[in-house]
Design an enzyme around this catalytic site. Structure first.
Site, PDB file in Angstrom:
ATOM      1  N   ALA A   1       0.836  -1.204   0.000  1.00 22.40           N
ATOM      2  CA  ALA A   1       0.000   0.000   0.000  1.00 22.40           C
ATOM      3  C   ALA A   1       0.870   1.252   0.000  1.00 22.40           C
ATOM      4  O   ALA A   1       1.803   1.366   0.786  1.00 22.40           O
ATOM      5  CB  ALA A   1      -0.915   0.001   1.219  1.00 22.40           C
TER       6      ALA A   1
ATOM      7  N   TYR B   1       7.284  11.546  -1.410  1.00 15.51           N
ATOM      8  CA  TYR B   1       7.276  10.137  -1.818  1.00 15.51           C
ATOM      9  C   TYR B   1       8.681   9.542  -1.749  1.00 15.51           C
ATOM     10  O   TYR B   1       8.896   8.451  -1.223  1.00 15.51           O
ATOM     11  CB  TYR B   1       6.724  10.045  -3.240  1.00 15.51           C
ATOM     12  CG  TYR B   1       6.530   8.650  -3.781  1.00 15.51           C
ATOM     13  CD1 TYR B   1       5.466   7.864  -3.347  1.00 15.51           C
ATOM     14  CD2 TYR B   1       7.390   8.126  -4.740  1.00 15.51           C
ATOM     15  CE1 TYR B   1       5.266   6.592  -3.855  1.00 15.51           C
ATOM     16  CE2 TYR B   1       7.202   6.856  -5.254  1.00 15.51           C
ATOM     17  CZ  TYR B   1       6.140   6.090  -4.820  1.00 15.51           C
ATOM     18  OH  TYR B   1       5.946   4.826  -5.322  1.00 15.51           O
TER      19      TYR B   1
ATOM     20  N   THR C   1       0.633   0.765 -15.021  1.00 12.02           N
ATOM     21  CA  THR C   1      -0.544   0.604 -14.155  1.00 12.02           C
ATOM     22  C   THR C   1      -1.546   1.705 -14.471  1.00 12.02           C
ATOM     23  O   THR C   1      -1.272   2.588 -15.289  1.00 12.02           O
ATOM     24  CB  THR C   1      -0.168   0.738 -12.659  1.00 12.02           C
ATOM     25  OG1 THR C   1       0.337   2.061 -12.436  1.00 12.02           O
ATOM     26  CG2 THR C   1       0.875  -0.287 -12.249  1.00 12.02           C
TER      27      THR C   1
END
Lengths: 456, 456
Positions: B298, B362, B397
């Site tokens: 996740a 990130y 993705t």
């Protein structure tokens, strides 16, 4: 050897055209000139917002201490209103972080300063090395600094850079190499060092005169007749060293020119000869009284896809680029002349880190250099010495000027500063690692690549 | 989510056009299908030409041993005439090199095989880790292997890859993880792993059935409702595990779909909740009797330049991507249920290695993951467990499909295989690290990036 594109897109009409077309617009980098200020403006020191903040006090005091910079260096401890200030450097002291949550405050403090960073500005993080012996949260926070600083480096424009100083656990902020690294990374001498970390692993090293740190030292530079080697020789001489320049007999005339220019001496020598080390020591000691710094810059390329490789091309590259260095170092480390906090600096390459198509032999040799400096540094530490490598990325030289245009252009622009470096940029990194104050930096590899994308 | 360009340039007319224009022509990668042979052809084992060669004998015997591959795997010990052979894999055993000169013979032997490598072929080097305790020449030779293999990886075409297995000094070739790593890297399961090294640091690990290595194991995958997480859950189930899929309540329907497809169970959960670890353990143990493998997949992005960063965006990313993992791991490592050679696998990112413009938050979180796995691995080793990270590069993705076209195209092509990876490629790496035989691989980061240029 020049990149005309940079001056074009920094000119009036060229700049407008480039902006309209969305072309990369690399900035002219701020480089060292005698008498210029250390930074492009005042320095801001930010610290942990969760710890005691003591460490950032220590760094601020260091910056203000006698001799660190010109007496008029302004140091601030808090973000000011942005109207009137243009920061020359922002130093982020993160040695106290213990959990990734602790990065939030300092990161957002840094964020609020970025629009006020002067052209040629600097962001420098100071943190501790993440190890397997840390608690997981501590290691996560410490390694997190690396992701932060590399991303900031990719965001900065205007010839500004972001780099890190990483301290191992047993080294505190008062170690001489912390100050030396901070000065180097804040200064114009690190113009093409971007997105990198310098690890300070010991308290070795001694402070010295910042302007002529190599006074009284004798340096040897191989492959010094031209290009990066000549720039290294000139820079070591500028910093006070007496320099022996070494190159093959075929380059004798150019070599003599370099030697004359820097008031050094020339030694014509094939470094792959079995007695090359002895000859280097003999020349340096007999002509200059000692030998303190050896820069292994000589290197060759014989590019071929491995599928087309010949034994001659493979063996020649390995012989010059790594085997000769190993043999010479072995001689140096057994010599009673090479024991006064000596320095070995080897030229590696980003190709030795990431590999390069058509350069299996060159990449193997330069990876070999990277492998070599760690144990060599450990051996050198016994006499307060160090061994380190400098890994250039794309540098504008006669060699790269012969590359096909498109290949050269791609290599130039695929870095955060969107341009190639100059030989002087590599030379500045070598001179820094050669300096007495850098004695706590040992066995490391410093990339001088403008944060080239080329990685692992 | 598909890269239509690959099928275009591998078609008749499209292929001709691309060739004429000099466009990149990425190959269709060889990926795992049930019942397919391990390699695309016979295997060639090459060894040191200066040492005893015993190590290459051991590797050849390993390849021929019962259960390693189908009984019809052909293993050769010398380069054959190239007319009739198309090598599925060339294994270069370099554990005996002691000087860079020793690389010459094996490198040239490898060179002579490259034109005979089958499409989807594999080059795998096996060598020892260079450390500061080696003699300098030994460390140079060992690190030199890295430069060689990364350059070879950049040279190979046709969906072939080159990767390395690196053994620390106290691990010999009979360690279970050497065989497991060799099998993985030779197989189609490692399609998008290129130019990387896997370090085997201990003799831990136990061999198991190669087709269903996770039989009897219970795995938890977070963020499993779609994309990479769903692929991981499916792959772990394919390999025999019973799987708990975890995602936020908002993704409940998709999550239930994944659970049904793989005959697993679904757990709706906010992983940042203080008791998330307890809930995960409770669900796994009550529904499946144990908990053996936890995959922290996740993750979220909240991209902004740091100059525009908000506390909300910063904190949300750090909370989900690293703080939650730390808290859950802490709970897991204190649980008596998580002691049977358990595995933690965390998703990092090439952004966490190299930084990324607009992703300070990130990148800091993913660098945090990289920092975390080393000490976590050390703690896990006490119960024969491991903690590792997988760092994807550009993966096709839903998330990357929303990137601007030009950005996506550049990211796809700036790798040695000139294309993005698929979620299954990441899942295969996770499944490999989760397997009992991989117990000697601990605290490492495995890039799944097609040898993306993005580096440090």
């Amino acid at each position: 050897m020049s990149d005309g594109y940079i001056s074009l897109v920094n000119g009036g009409i060229g700049g407008k055209v480039a902006k309209t077309l969305g072309l990369p617009r690399p900035s002219v980098l701020r480089r060292y000139t005698e008498g210029a200020t250390l930074t492009a403006g005042p320095v801001l020191v930010l610290g942990s917002t969760t710890g005691t903040g003591e460490d950032s006090d220590i760094v601020a005091q260091l910056l203000l201490s006698t001799g660190f910079a010109a007496p008029d260096l302004e140091v601030h401890r808090a973000v000011l209103g942005t109207e009137h200030v243009s920061w020359g450097a922002v130093v982020l002291v993160l040695t106290e972080v213990e959990h990734p949550d602790d990065l939030s405050g300092p990161a957002l403090d840094l964020a609020s300063t970025l629009r006020s960073l002067a052209p040629g500005g600097r962001v420098v993080t100071i943190s501790r090395a993440a190890t397997e012996d840390d608690a997981p949260a501590v290691a996560a926070a410490r390694q997190g600094v690396d992701g932060l600083l590399r991303s900031v480096a990719k965001e900065l424009r205007g010839g500004s850079t972001a780099n890190g100083i990483v301290l191992t656990d047993d080294v505190d902020l008062s170690a001489p190499s912390v100050g030396a690294a901070l000065r180097f990374l804040m200064s114009a001498r690190s113009a093409y060092v971007d997105g990198q970390s310098l690890t300070v692993g010991s308290t070795a090293g001694s402070s010295s005169d910042w302007d002529r740190p190599l006074d009284g030292r004798v340096a040897v530079v191989t492959g010094a007749a031209r290009g990066i080697g000549a720039a290294i020789a000139e820079t070591l001489a500028r910093d006070g060293a007496r320099v022996v320049v070494v190159d093959v007999p075929a380059a004798g005339e150019a070599l003599a020119g370099v030697a004359n220019r820097i008031k050094g001496t020339a030694l014509q020598l094939d470094i792959t000869a079995p007695d090359a080390g002895e000859k280097i020591i003999e020349h340096a000691v007999s002509r200059h009284g000692s030998i303190d710094i050896v820069v292994h810059n000589a290197g060759i390329t014989r590019d071929k896809l491995l599928a087309n490789m010949t034994p001659e091309k493979w063996d020649a590259v390995l012989a010059v680029n790594i085997a000769a260095q190993l043999r010479i170092n072995d001689t140096l480390m057994r010599s009673p002349a090479f024991v006064d906090a000596p320095r070995i600096i080897s030229l590696a390459s980003t190709s030795g880190i990431a590999g390069n198509r058509g350069q299996t032999n060159y990449a193997a040799s330069k990876a070999g250099v990277i492998g070599m400096v760690r144990p060599t540094g450990k051996l050198m530490a016994k006499v307060d010495g160090t061994a380190n490598a400098v890994a250039p990325g794309f540098i504008e030289t006669e060699m790269t000027a012969r590359m096909p245009f498109a290949t050269r252009e791609v290599a130039r622009r695929l870095s955060s500063v969107q341009q190639g470096g100059l030989p002087i940029d590599v030379a500045e990194a070598v001179a820094f690692l050669a300096s007495p104050a850098a004695g706590g930096i040992n066995g490391t590899v410093l990339r001088v690549c403008g944060q080239s994308m080329v990685g692992a």
